[in-house]
Write an enzyme that holds these catalytic residues in place. Sequence first.
Site, PDB file in Angstrom:
ATOM      1  N   GLY A   1       0.819  -1.199   0.000  1.00 50.01           N
ATOM      2  CA  GLY A   1       0.000   0.000   0.000  1.00 50.01           C
ATOM      3  C   GLY A   1       0.853   1.248   0.000  1.00 50.01           C
TER       4      GLY A   1
ATOM      5  CB  CYS B   1       5.939   8.001  21.664  1.00 52.12           C
ATOM      6  SG  CYS B   1       4.475   7.752  22.695  1.00 52.12           S
TER       7      CYS B   1
ATOM      8  CG  HIS C   1      -0.825  -5.991   5.068  1.00 50.57           C
ATOM      9  ND1 HIS C   1      -0.755  -5.640   6.390  1.00 50.57           N
ATOM     10  CD2 HIS C   1      -0.351  -4.934   4.375  1.00 50.57           C
ATOM     11  CE1 HIS C   1      -0.247  -4.415   6.505  1.00 50.57           C
ATOM     12  NE2 HIS C   1       0.009  -3.970   5.291  1.00 50.57           N
TER      13      HIS C   1
ATOM     14  CB  SER D   1      -2.784  -1.999   1.932  1.00 50.88           C
ATOM     15  OG  SER D   1      -1.854  -2.843   2.578  1.00 50.88           O
TER      16      SER D   1
ATOM     17  CD  GLN E   1      -6.505   0.722   9.034  1.00 49.21           C
ATOM     18  OE1 GLN E   1      -7.001  -0.387   9.256  1.00 49.21           O
ATOM     19  NE2 GLN E   1      -5.195   0.948   9.165  1.00 49.21           N
TER      20      GLN E   1
END
Length: 373
Positions: free
Chosen positions: A71, A318, A195, A193, A173
Site C-alpha cells: 500500500g 512513541c 494485508h 493494501s 485502512q
Amino acid sequence: MSGRHYLDHASTSPLRPEAREAMVAALGLVGDPGRIHEEGLTVRVAVEQARDQVAATFGARAREVVFTGSGTEAIVTAVRGASSQGAHQVVTAVEHSAVRLAAEAVGATTVVPVDGMGRVDPEAVVAAVRPDTSVVHVQAGNHEVGTRQPVGDVLAALAEAGREVLVHVDAAQANGHDPLSFADLGADLVSLSAHKFGGPPGVGALLVRRGLRLDPLLVGGDQERARRAGLENAPAVAGFAAACAVLDDTLAEEAAEARRLTDRVLAGAAESDGLPVYGDAVDRLPHLVCLGIDGVEPQAVLLGLDAAGVAVHSGSACSSEALEPSPVLEAMGVDAHRSLRISVGWSSTDADVDALLDALPRVVGDLRRLGGG
C-alpha cells in the site's frame, strides 16, 4: 497461539485461508508472465484473473488496476506520479505518514487542519488549492482513530469551485472494511493494501482513473503496462484476489460484526474512568476504535495487555520506533502521547473482546496505583 487474543488488525490482519490456498497454488507456477511460451502465458492468465477480481471488488476496470509491492508503494506512486503536473500538493493533517512524507519530499505542501473528531472541512480543502496544485490527498478513513472523511463532499466542493486537480484517496485502512467503488467515488487515484483485510503482505494496488497517465515510480521494464516495472508477484496477487473474492460475499456481514465488537469495546471503556474515546464513535470505520489512557504511558499498557494475552497498538508513534507524539492526535487537539488503538477483523471473536475488557481496567488500574508506569 493458544490463549492469545489479536486485536491489531489495523496494523495487519491474519492471512485468510482462501488467500493462503491461492498463494500455495500459484507458487507452483513457473514462468515470466511477459513471455509468450506456455509457462509464461499460464502465469499471465493467473495475474490477469487476479486483476479482474480486484477490479470487480473495488468497482474499477481491470485496466485501472496497477499491482504494487505494498500500500505504501501505491501511495508513493500516486504522490510522485502526480508531482509532474504541479509543484504543490494538498494533504489533510491526519493523512498517513506515507502520504505526508512522500508529498513533502517532492515539493511544497499545504496541510489542511481537522476538527476534534479528526475530520476535514471540504471548503478548507478547496481554499488550500493553488494554481500550481497537482493533487489533493484525502483518506477514506483514519488509520489511528477510524474517523471517516467526507471524500464525496470534498470532490463535490472541488468541482463546484472549478478546481481542476487530481484527487488521491488513501483507502489502505478502509479497504476490506467499508464498501468502495472506484467508479462511483469519482477520485482519480485510490491506493489499496491487501494485508489490511486478510490478503498477503507485500502486495497492494493503485487504482488509476481511465485515461490518466502517470510517470511510473519504478522504471526498468514494461510490466503493468509500463506503469510499474518488475516481475509481477503472481502468488501475492493471487492471494490478494482470493481475499477480495471472499469479501464479495461477506463484506456487509463482516462490517456489521466488526461494528458490534468495537461497540462492545466502547461500551466497556465508558464504564472505566480516564479512557476517553478519540475520533468519531459513530461515523467511523467499523473495525477500529481509539481510546485515551489518562495518566499512563502507552508502552506500559501495551506490555501489560500483552502479558495478559491481548495484542493491541498505541495510536501514538512513541510506542513504536519514533519518539514523537502522534501527528493525527496532535491535529485533533487531544493527548498525542497516550492512546490505545483496538482493531478487529475477519477472525475476531467475542472472546477476544472479553479478554481485552477483562484485562484493560486491571492493567491501567495497577499502573495508575504505581504512579503511571
